[in-house]
Structures are given as structure tokens and as C-alpha cells.
Design a protein around this motif. Sequence first.
Motif, PDB file in Angstrom:
ATOM      1  N   ASN A  64      21.542  -0.404  19.213  1.00 50.09           N
ATOM      2  CA  ASN A  64      21.876   0.702  18.312  1.00 50.09           C
ATOM      3  C   ASN A  64      23.254   0.476  17.697  1.00 50.09           C
ATOM      4  OD1 ASN A  64      19.800   3.024  18.425  1.00 50.09           O
ATOM      5  ND2 ASN A  64      19.934   2.303  20.528  1.00 50.09           N
ATOM      6  N   THR A  65      23.328  -0.573  16.934  1.00 54.30           N
ATOM      7  CA  THR A  65      24.543  -0.848  16.185  1.00 54.30           C
ATOM      8  C   THR A  65      24.118  -1.130  14.751  1.00 54.30           C
ATOM      9  OG1 THR A  65      24.372  -3.221  16.641  1.00 54.30           O
ATOM     10  CG2 THR A  65      25.668  -1.913  18.198  1.00 54.30           C
ATOM     11  N   LYS A  66      25.055  -0.969  13.879  1.00 53.12           N
ATOM     12  CA  LYS A  66      24.726  -1.132  12.462  1.00 53.12           C
ATOM     13  C   LYS A  66      24.144  -2.524  12.201  1.00 53.12           C
ATOM     14  CE  LYS A  66      26.341   1.177   8.538  1.00 53.12           C
ATOM     15  NZ  LYS A  66      27.397   2.089   8.141  1.00 53.12           N
ATOM     16  N   LYS A 105      22.523  -4.551  14.270  1.00 53.01           N
ATOM     17  CA  LYS A 105      21.241  -4.857  14.899  1.00 53.01           C
ATOM     18  C   LYS A 105      20.181  -3.793  14.656  1.00 53.01           C
ATOM     19  CE  LYS A 105      20.531  -7.442  18.203  1.00 53.01           C
ATOM     20  NZ  LYS A 105      20.203  -8.058  19.486  1.00 53.01           N
ATOM     21  N   TRP A 106      20.574  -2.653  14.039  1.00 51.52           N
ATOM     22  CA  TRP A 106      19.667  -1.520  14.067  1.00 51.52           C
ATOM     23  C   TRP A 106      18.347  -1.773  13.353  1.00 51.52           C
ATOM     24  CZ3 TRP A 106      16.629   1.869  11.572  1.00 51.52           C
ATOM     25  CH2 TRP A 106      16.114   2.900  12.368  1.00 51.52           C
ATOM     26  N   THR A 110      18.380   3.823   8.953  1.00 53.05           N
ATOM     27  CA  THR A 110      18.139   2.574   8.237  1.00 53.05           C
ATOM     28  C   THR A 110      19.320   1.666   8.549  1.00 53.05           C
ATOM     29  OG1 THR A 110      19.315   3.379   6.292  1.00 53.05           O
ATOM     30  CG2 THR A 110      16.931   3.718   6.329  1.00 53.05           C
ATOM     31  N   LYS A 111      19.098   0.413   8.386  1.00 51.99           N
ATOM     32  CA  LYS A 111      20.160  -0.540   8.729  1.00 51.99           C
ATOM     33  C   LYS A 111      21.447  -0.232   7.951  1.00 51.99           C
ATOM     34  CE  LYS A 111      19.946  -4.989  10.652  1.00 51.99           C
ATOM     35  NZ  LYS A 111      18.977  -6.021  10.930  1.00 51.99           N
ATOM     36  N   GLU A 112      21.279   0.156   6.716  1.00 57.29           N
ATOM     37  CA  GLU A 112      22.432   0.403   5.865  1.00 57.29           C
ATOM     38  C   GLU A 112      23.231   1.614   6.339  1.00 57.29           C
ATOM     39  OE1 GLU A 112      19.194   0.124   4.758  1.00 57.29           O
ATOM     40  OE2 GLU A 112      19.534  -2.006   4.474  1.00 57.29           O
ATOM     41  N   LYS A 113      22.521   2.645   6.714  1.00 59.17           N
ATOM     42  CA  LYS A 113      23.192   3.918   7.012  1.00 59.17           C
ATOM     43  C   LYS A 113      23.385   4.152   8.499  1.00 59.17           C
ATOM     44  CE  LYS A 113      23.340   7.387   4.523  1.00 59.17           C
ATOM     45  NZ  LYS A 113      23.215   8.702   3.902  1.00 59.17           N
ATOM     46  N   TRP A 114      22.833   3.286   9.329  1.00 60.08           N
ATOM     47  CA  TRP A 114      22.765   3.647  10.730  1.00 60.08           C
ATOM     48  C   TRP A 114      24.131   3.832  11.396  1.00 60.08           C
ATOM     49  CZ3 TRP A 114      24.162   2.819  15.660  1.00 60.08           C
ATOM     50  CH2 TRP A 114      23.488   3.610  16.605  1.00 60.08           C
ATOM     51  N   SER A 115      24.228   4.860  12.183  1.00 58.62           N
ATOM     52  CA  SER A 115      25.317   5.064  13.135  1.00 58.62           C
ATOM     53  C   SER A 115      24.715   5.955  14.218  1.00 58.62           C
ATOM     54  CB  SER A 115      26.501   5.759  12.473  1.00 58.62           C
ATOM     55  OG  SER A 115      26.267   7.149  12.403  1.00 58.62           O
ATOM     56  N   PRO A 116      25.434   6.173  15.346  1.00 60.49           N
ATOM     57  CA  PRO A 116      24.854   7.060  16.361  1.00 60.49           C
ATOM     58  C   PRO A 116      24.571   8.461  15.829  1.00 60.49           C
ATOM     59  CG  PRO A 116      26.675   5.801  17.287  1.00 60.49           C
ATOM     60  CD  PRO A 116      26.684   5.547  15.811  1.00 60.49           C
TER      61      PRO A 116
END
Lengths: 530, 530
Positions: free
Chosen positions: A218-220, A222-223, B219-225
Amino acid sequence: MKSILTMTPAAVFGAATLCALPAVAAPKDAKTVKPSRPNIIFFLIDDMGWCDSEVAYGDSLYPVNRRFHTPNMKKLAEKGVIFTSAYAAPVSTPTRTSLMTGLNAAHLGVTNWTALEKNAPTDASGDYEKIANDSIVPPKWNHNGISPTTPLENGYTATPMVQLLKDAGYYTIHVGKGHWSTAGSPGANPYNFGFCVNVAGSVAGMPNSYYGEVNYGNTKEKWSPQATMNMAEYYGTPTHLTEALTLEALKTLDYPVQNKIPFYLYMSHHGVHTPITPDKRFVDRYTKMGLDKGQSNYASLVEGVDKSLGDIMQYLDDKKIADNTIIIFYADNGGNSENKKKGGELHTQNLPLREGKGSCYEGGIRVPMMAYWPGVNKPGKRVDTPVICDDFFPTILTMAGVKNYSTTQTLDGMDISGLISGKGKTPAQDRELVFHYPHQWKPYRLDDIDYLTSMRKGDWKIVYRQRTGALELYNLKQDIGERNNLACANPAKLREMAKLLSQKLRGWNAPMPTLRATGQTIPYPDQLIP
Amino acid sequence: MKSILTMTPAAVFGAATLCALPAVAAPKDAKTVKPSRPNIIFFLIDDMGWCDSEVAYGDSLYPVNRRFHTPNMKKLAEKGVIFTSAYAAPVSTPTRTSLMTGLNAAHLGVTNWTALEKNAPTDASGDYEKIANDSIVPPKWNHNGISPTTPLENGYTATPMVQLLKDAGYYTIHVGKGHWSTAGSPGANPYNFGFCVNVAGSVAGMPNSYYGEVNYGNTKEKWSPQATMNMAEYYGTPTHLTEALTLEALKTLDYPVQNKIPFYLYMSHHGVHTPITPDKRFVDRYTKMGLDKGQSNYASLVEGVDKSLGDIMQYLDDKKIADNTIIIFYADNGGNSENKKKGGELHTQNLPLREGKGSCYEGGIRVPMMAYWPGVNKPGKRVDTPVICDDFFPTILTMAGVKNYSTTQTLDGMDISGLISGKGKTPAQDRELVFHYPHQWKPYRLDDIDYLTSMRKGDWKIVYRQRTGALELYNLKQDIGERNNLACANPAKLREMAKLLSQKLRGWNAPMPTLRATGQTIPYPDQLIP
């Protein structure tokens, strides 16, 4: 004959009233009967090979078995029943959708794993260019998986087993890997199948990482929807995913245990699927044993799930519910024999079995299985009757005392609870079990994995190579490694097997590939024998 | 005096036996008493301003109220009790940690919102460079939030309210925003606070997106916790996050409703926090009304949570449990008045109240609140007695009939259930309510928001500007907008208020900033009055 159901108060109560009353109400006419239906834990491991533990599913321990340290599996084997001929579909989703619906993968049309995203068939791992010039063309299949009630395009709708347990008052818990369907579909959400609680379950078929240090992916960087959810407590900590899922499972058990509500825990580990990386708690043991890096890493993953099993059994003891909790131990397909990170030599991982995950040879479909029904089964018993994932639907409902349920589908699976208890009706030793994989698994060709169909019946097995039209016949009793093709030596048996297999495929309207040259569906096996 | 608890069978049963017996067992000596403790829904909205609905919390509707269409809130107001002077902490986490512990934010030392990652104080939104040259230095505070039992560095450990409900047999459900703690901490996980079920709750203080079309930011672009979890079913669909969370909440209610188990649903919406983007189902209404784009978008988010409230009330009706389900409607802090995407003019969003979120002026802390206790409260009643987030801990436990519980902390909050029922002991009209924000909120300076402390007592309010040492005094009855500083006109009242406030801060060992020039803690308010 004394019913097996009379052996525990739980079952007595269950048989009498379960379908009518929720778990929380005591029946008016049963003042002296304690409502103690058995808890059920379905302990599911991902990609664990048949020989990958200290438990001898074969006649004796094979060299591969010696690579593993699994004291808790061994302990369960001593208390429970060992199924020596347990089968699953050759890849993940088909097994999981069978478990949920009681239907064979070929009947569901869910014959391959489902992608993260909707409407994305995974033939050749989604790399369709790689099969554009193949002589065979994959069929349309239900690549969106299964759906609980809502119709789903390219999906199969069926009554979910878990819903029936919930309706009967069971507290149903999902922890770990779901993988029944694609994002944007009802099957992406375990609640829709009747789970009361869901930790981490979704469309993911594997974790991005087993490591808390990198937030399980859960990291940008690797997500993807694979990144295991609901784990923020462990982000940045050294907690292995197998451990984290176990801890979370035990938390979710608090409520039903405290309130004496029967529970069904679907403990669906990501371990021991790829990525094959070391579980640092255990890996040293294996490198010291002289295993190579990949083998050590893999064995450490196995020991991680073994510890999980032990921790859960310890919890049951601590809570004094071990005597009323059934544990079913199972793997979703054969061990991976096509991953270099597992070490050793490719395609030898499941010896003496031929091949591994993806294949309809034994290495891909024969899986470790144990069932422990406290007070009911004979400890350490071995059952050789072949069983398959399709069977768990009616079996679990029987063990839970749920009767007279209705489903939109007519089940393919059979109740195998009698094989565990040693009493009651059991499936025939020689019923037909079908495995059907009309796909290329990887972007590259693997002849002993891709486009195979097989059927076991008693000691006999037929294998159909869809790409070439070749039929093979093996006697598994004499030749568990499927090396000695008896097709020419025993044409009568081959014909009989081909006919039975074809009947099954036709009856289910199983997805069948076409030949690129003609655009025609490939022949059914019986059409190949004049 | 007749106890309010005698008014429902639920409460009768609860008062007699709740602490001793789990929900699922009928008491031996109460054959005719149906175990029907009330269900409780805590409907929590994020960043909703006091005037942001059709409900008049003020003496009449203000112009701001006219911008909103909230028929379901209006309906709840007609059936329930309107609290005209309900308070929260000025930002999210402090309110949420108070709700869980019954302690004031200044007592917890959790005076600002918690970051996604551990050990990352959020002063100046984490941009410490921006305050490196400030005359004032933020204090050490518990920037890792709260922890249920495990000690936590830079965190406060206290007995969680939800755990007590669960221990008493309540089925406790978390849906939506958690935000009690940071990743890698026990407080990141709602299960650790005693929730039986968690959907989406974690360390996120806001969603990455409200839109299913972009997977709510998964999404990979926007992902954060921050990316909202457990929503894969809706990925790629037009389902708004507020709708998705509502649908999931209703699914989790299936089990307790079906089995007649009392439930506590913490329905914690992300709406109407930033990002302020249109809820496409509703936005047209507001643009047609002539509101600007930002105002329209915000109003559409509010209508989204209004629909959620309506859908939940409809569900209760459908399941015939509305008569036994308490609904508490609340917001976690004042409306945001510092976000350009909300449209209009900054700092006017909450008029007639001064300022907004982050501020210890009324705009930041006075929040919409209603409570509906079916069969108990007088419909449409208005309560002017000031109440605060700290109060819900004992209040909810009283309403649930849970008594004689023990906590590691001594509660700051008071039982306000009597204000709802109109019977029993109630807090004084003029008890002291404290708001303490020893932080700079944004990377830039906001004098009416940063470094403020305030206390309300009856109609009086003192405001302490920590940066300058200025004290202000307002009479809220005459001057709800806090424009007329009476500090010079009423020095005796100012002195009295300063003394009381200082006693509170000292007693709690509240985090106090230091002055950069001297390195000394800033004076307590009473030290400023010779």
C-alpha cells in the motif's frame, strides 16, 4: 443406524431446529439442550503443494515433504482426518467460486482466475497478443466470476453457501483473500456473499507484498487493487501479512465467542502465493538445512501459515471452544511449479506429482486437505476417496446442521461429511471428478499446463490435450506421477472415460476453445475416438 | 422519581441485567421481558457547518440555511430533539478521540488532527518550515492519537466506549471515517476499539475522491492511505462515496437485525469534507438556485448525506425497528471557512457564526446536533443547554442500559441523556466547556483560527489568543457572532472566566505552546490578569 448427528448436542439441536431459528434464541421446547452448533473454520492456503508439509498425504513422506517444518499441520493431522485424494481446480478463482456455489468450475464457466478489473479475461495472463497466432483460440468464459444474486455479464449467478450459513444464524467471517470476481462487480465484496464481517477480502488474487515494512504494497509506487486492505495498524512494522491476517481473524472472533454464537471463519491466507519472499521469522531454518534461497523462502512462507494454524488452535483452546470447532484445512490449487523464485528446478516442485498450478495433471489439482471434527472423527484417519472443492458447499451446511435450504443452482458437489465422521452416506470411490482449463496460463506456452482437461474416476485418469486433441490415460494407483500413458494399452477404458468426460462437459455447457483455422469448437473427447 | 429507564422494555431489561449477560441469552428470571435494548445509530458528518441544513439551530433560519435542501434532517428534527448549543473540538481527530474516550481534547493532548503516518505532527499541516520563524512554538502533543489499551508513544491510552458496548452484548459496527490515530498504531484499526465490524475505517481523515469512477482515489496516481478501502464493488461505477458507505452500512446491519441483536452503528461519513466536488445526483438544484459553483458543489455533498440519513431511516422503517432505534446526528467540527472550493467568500461560510473549522470561535466548534429517542423524547423539542463531544461516552452507555462499567480514565464528559428524555439529572446550563487549539492549522497564518483557546460558560465565552496573550470576552446570548469584545467592559467576568479556564488547562496538563524568544511556556490566561 445411529445418525452422526446424534453425536454432539450441537448437532442434535441443529438437526431439530436450525433452519427455523436464529442462533441467538433458545428453542422453546428444548430447555435442557444447549444451543452449541459447531463453529467451523475453513483454513484455506493459497498455492500450497500437496507435498509441502510434514503431513504425508502420499503413502509415505516424499523428499519434498522433508523440506518443511509444519508442527501444527502435523498436530491437526493427528487429531483430524487426512484426505489423500483431495482435489481443487488448477487455479485460484475456479476453486474459490466452486467453494461458494457448490458447482464445478466447468459448469460455472469460471475456468481461470479473475482479473482485478472488470471485463478483462486473463488468458495468457491478459497478454492476448501472445496468443494471437496460436492454433487454438480461448473460449468465452465467465471472466467476471460469480455474483450472489444480481445478474452479472460474463459472470455466473448462484446462491452463495455463506449466505445460507448466515441465514441459519451463523456468524460468518471473511479474512484474507476473496478473488471471486472483478472490481465493479457484486462479487468483489464479501458482504454480498453473506459474510457478516470482512477483513481484507476483495478482488485481489495475491498480495503486492507480505511485508508490513512496505505496508503490504500500500504505497504509491506499488499500489494496485491487490494491495491488501484493512492493515493500517501494521504499516511500517515488521508484521508479516500471514501474521497480521491471523491477528485480525482472532479479533473478529471476539464477538461470536463472547456471545456464544456459532461462527464460520473463512480464513483465507494469501500465503503461500507469490511473491515468494522470505518470512524472516523462519527462513534461517531452511537455509541452514541446505535448501537454496528460493526453496528456503517458500518453506518460510509455509511455516508462517503453519504458525497461523497453531495460533488459531491455541486460541480455540484458550477460549475453551476447541471441542466444538471444526477445522477444515485445504489449499486452492496445486503448488506453483513455474516460478523461478521458488528455487530448485522448475516443474519438479511437486514431485512425485506431475507439474503444478494451472495444470490438470495431479501436481496442479491434488491438494493437501484435512478435516477435524472434534468428538466425531476418528483421529488420524486416512480417507482415500477422491473429493473436490465442489463438495464443501453441501458438506459444510450438513456439519452446521443447516437443512432444507434452497439454491438457484443444482449442486455438482456431494456431501462428504460422512467421509469425515465415518458414518452415513458417502460419495462413491469412483465418481467422476472433472478439471477443465481451456486457457493458456502465462504469456508463454506451457504444454503440460495450458489447454488441458482431465477427469479422475477411481484409480483411472484421462487427460485431454485440447491443443493437439491427444488423449492420455493413467492409472493413478500404479502411476501417481502420470508418466505411463495407457491410452493405447487400454482403449476400452479410454473410450469409457472419454465418453463420461464428454457427457460432463456437454451437460455443463463448459467453455470450449475453438480452432483458429476452422473457427470450430474443438472436439469433445469422445469425438476423437471413432 | 420515575427513572427514564423505565420507559421502554428495553431499558428495563437493560437496567436489570445488561452488564452481566450477553445480548443473546435471555435472562432466567425474566421470561416475559423481551430483550429489546435500543439500537443506536451515531450519524456523524464531517465538516458540516451549523447552518448547513434546513434545520434551524439558531433562533430562526439564517441566509446560509436557505442554501440547503435536507428533507431528511428536517424530518429527524421534527421527531427528535434539536440541540442548539452543541459543540465539538475545532478539528476532526480531537472530536473523534473525545467521542471514543469521554475526555476533552485538551486532556487527551490530542489537540490537532492526526497524520496518515506515525510520528508526524500536523502543525502547519506538517510543513514545519513555515513556522520555523514564528514567535510561538507548538507544544508536544499526542500526535499519534489514542490507543485502546496498548501504550502508545505520543498517544493517549484509554478505555474505548465502543468496547464497553461490545462487552455488554452490543453489535458494534464501524462504517466510514476512523481517524483516531496514525498508521502503525493500534488506533488505526477500529477492531481494536471494540468494533465487531469495520468497513473502510482507518487512518484516513478525508477521501482522495468521492467518485466511484476513479475508485475513490484507489488508483496508482492518487493512492495514499487516505484512499477509501473496502469499496471495490463500486470501482468504475458512478456510485458516490456517500452512497456506497450507506449501502455498505445497511449490509452490515443484516446480521444484528435478522438475529434481533442490539446494534451500535457508527455511521461516520466522509461527506462533507474536502475535496468539495459535485455530487452529480443533486448539484443541479443548487446551480439553478443561483449558488456559485463551489456553493453548489458543497450543498450537493450535504444533500448526499441527507439522502443517506433518509435511506437509513427508511431501512429502519422497513425492518420495523425504527421504534427501537435511537439516532444521534452530529458533526465533528464547524464548517470549513478556509476552502476556496466551497465558493462564496472565505470566512463567511458559517455566518452568523465567526470563522469556521480550526477556530475556537463559534464557527469552528458549534455544530449541528439532533437526537431521536423513539418513545422517549418529546418530538421537536429544543435544548439550549450546551453540550460537547466529551458527553457522548456516558450518554450512549446510559441509553444502551450499560451501567457500572469501569474505565482507566475519569470521564470529562457528562451524561446528557436526560436532556434528550427530559427526565433525570442533567448537566448545568453553565458548566465550563473548553476548546483548545495550540497549533497553526495551515502552512500560512490565520489569526482567527491558529493558537486559540476558548471556554463557554452559560452565555459567556472567553477567547485566549495564545500568540499575542490577548483575552476576549463575549456574551453569546447577545452576540452570537462574537464581534463585541466585552473584556474591558466586564473585567470581573473576564477574571472569573480566565481563572476557570486556567484551572481546567492546568488540571489536564493541556499542551501549551512556548515562546520562541524565551523558551518558556506561554502564560495561562489567569496569569495575564494581575
